[in-house]
Design an enzyme around this catalytic site. Structure first.
Site, PDB file in Angstrom:
ATOM      1  N   SER A   1     -16.639 -33.418 108.630  1.00 26.86           N
ATOM      2  CA  SER A   1     -17.440 -34.380 107.873  1.00 26.86           C
ATOM      3  C   SER A   1     -16.658 -35.174 106.833  1.00 26.86           C
ATOM      4  CB  SER A   1     -18.608 -33.668 107.204  1.00 26.86           C
ATOM      5  OG  SER A   1     -18.125 -32.722 106.288  1.00 26.86           O
TER       6      SER A   1
ATOM      7  N   HIS B   1     -22.418 -32.632 112.729  1.00 26.87           N
ATOM      8  CA  HIS B   1     -22.103 -34.068 112.687  1.00 26.87           C
ATOM      9  C   HIS B   1     -21.826 -34.613 114.094  1.00 26.87           C
ATOM     10  CE1 HIS B   1     -22.131 -34.234 108.322  1.00 26.87           C
ATOM     11  NE2 HIS B   1     -21.604 -33.026 108.379  1.00 26.87           N
TER      12      HIS B   1
ATOM     13  N   LYS C   1     -29.972 -33.419 109.928  1.00 26.65           N
ATOM     14  CA  LYS C   1     -29.157 -34.640 109.863  1.00 26.65           C
ATOM     15  C   LYS C   1     -29.710 -35.639 110.896  1.00 26.65           C
ATOM     16  CE  LYS C   1     -25.109 -32.051 108.207  1.00 26.65           C
ATOM     17  NZ  LYS C   1     -25.414 -32.026 106.774  1.00 26.65           N
TER      18      LYS C   1
END
Ligand code: PLP
Length: 394
Positions: free
Chosen positions: A181, A209, A240
């Site tokens: 990240s 991610h 996310k």
């Protein structure tokens, strides 16, 4: 006495320049924000809302429906009286999305990472971890009694050396973030899986991610790099790209998931995911399984930002990932530039030591499918102006 001690510790944090302040948002999460106490129409480039699903009308509707039908929460852990049909359905959907045998939900991916290593590994085993893995992997590994090896970031020679050393143990598990990240770089999973095969190791990836947008169908890093059948365990987040509410999970072989339900402490001793949260994630997965148009739109915007910024003279770390770290080097420069960007209506965050190595300060920009081309262009223009003003560009 305690108050004094705490005040002095807080002063030390301020003195070290590592104080983290929280900006208060008065609107929903999205590409355009209103900040509390003023600032309207701010263009937001620092959320992990990669697919823009955090405020998607269908995701919100699904949450409201689940709230009405299944209530606010379970007031229970899963194995006592905290499992509803929607929890089982979501676990099935996650396993299907990743093409794995089964899945287990947690309150967060932090919990999933905290719960897996201790349940799976014992003192006869070994875990090999990339030195830049996320804090939650590091903490999860700390909690287990396996032998611990840390290899240099994405360094396959070092991983091979550590795997050779670890041959004396019963089982070896290589643990890595799929996408990192801070740098937007992607783990060399093909090489990692080859080494794992050669040295009889299992592979674990954290896909926080990556899930929902990397790879041709958004399955993640393993799909992107063609190793879906070689990665044994995936942990990821629902907080996310998948709607952004909260929650995490492990997906992999059924006996592993069965074992986690029996042994994983953050699962056993924490409340079930609230129905509204389950509703959001479930709808987000439906949208992604119907079409990958949202992920493609994000990829196109990422490409637009990366190429325009590079043409403007900036160095952007990583490749093709919506995490676009604008490398500046100097910590003060990153901080004043981020402040000046906000004055121009662009919300970005500067990162410096100890979050990233000394001398590698940066402003991290995160692209979302719901940014318009105009949003991206305004961000590049602001960077160019501010960069010139502070000497980051000639
Ligand atoms: N793993 C990685 C790589 C992350 O970036 C994060 C979130 O910051 C987590 C795990 C934790 O995820 P969650 O927010 O679901 O606890």
């Amino acid at each position: 006495q305690l108050r004094q001690r705490l005040e002095s510790e807080l002063e030390d944090i301020r003195g070290a320049g590592t104080w983290k302040s929280e900006r208060v948002i008065a609107s929903r999460q999205g590409p355009h924000l209103q900040l509390a106490g003023g600032g309207a129409g701010i263009i937001n480039f620092c959320a992990n809302n990669y697919l823009g699903l955090s405020s998607h009308p269908e995701v919100i509707r699904a949450a409201v429906d689940a709230l009405e039908k299944f209530g606010a929460g379970l007031s229970s852990v899963r194995f006592i009286c905290g499992t509803q049909s929607i929890h089982k359905d979501l676990e099935e959907k996650i396993a299907c999305f990743h093409q794995r045998e089964d899945a287990i939900l947690y309150a967060s991916c932090f919990d999933a990472n905290a719960g897996i290593f201790e349940a799976l590994l014992s003192p006869e085993d070994a875990v090999l971890s990339d030195e830049l893995n996320h804090a939650s992997i590091i903490d999860g590994i700390r909690l287990c009694k396996a032998n611990k090896y840390r290899y240099k970031h994405m360094d396959m020679q070092d991983l091979e050396a550590k795997l050779k050393e670890a041959q004396k143990h019963r089982l070896r598990l290589v643990a890595t973030d799929g996408a990192f990240s801070m740098d937007g770089d992607i783990a060399p999973l093909r090489e990692i899986c080859q080494l794992a095969q050669k040295y009889d190791a299992l592979v674990f990836i954290d896909e926080c991610h990556a899930t929902g947008f990397l790879g041709p169908n958004g399955r993640g890093t393993d799909e992107l790099l063609g190793v879906m059948d070689k990665v044994t365990i995936i942990n990821s987040t629902l907080g996310k790209a998948l709607g952004g509410a909260a929650g995490g999970y492990t997906t992999g072989p059924k006996p592993l998931i069965d074992l986690l339900r029996q042994r994983s402490r953050p699962y056993l001793f924490s409340n079930s995911l609230p129905p509204a949260v389950v509703g959001c994630a479930s709808k987000a997965l439906d949208l992604l399984m119907e079409s990958n148009a949202i992920a493609q739109s994000m990829a196109a915007k990422t490409q637009r930002f990366r190429s325009k910024m590079t043409a403007a003279g900036f160095t952007i770390s990583g490749k093709d990932h919506p995490i676009c770290p604008v490398m500046l080097g100097d910590a003060r420069l990153a901080s004043v530039m981020a402040e000046d960007m906000l004055k121009r209506g662009i919300y970005v965050i500067g990162f410096s030591y100890p979050v990233v190595p000394k001398g590698k300060a940066r402003i991290r920009v995160q692209i979302s499918a719901v940014h318009s081309d105009e949003d991206i262009d305004r961000c590049v223009e602001a960077f160019t102006e501010v960069g010139r003003k502070h000497g980051a560009l000639p």
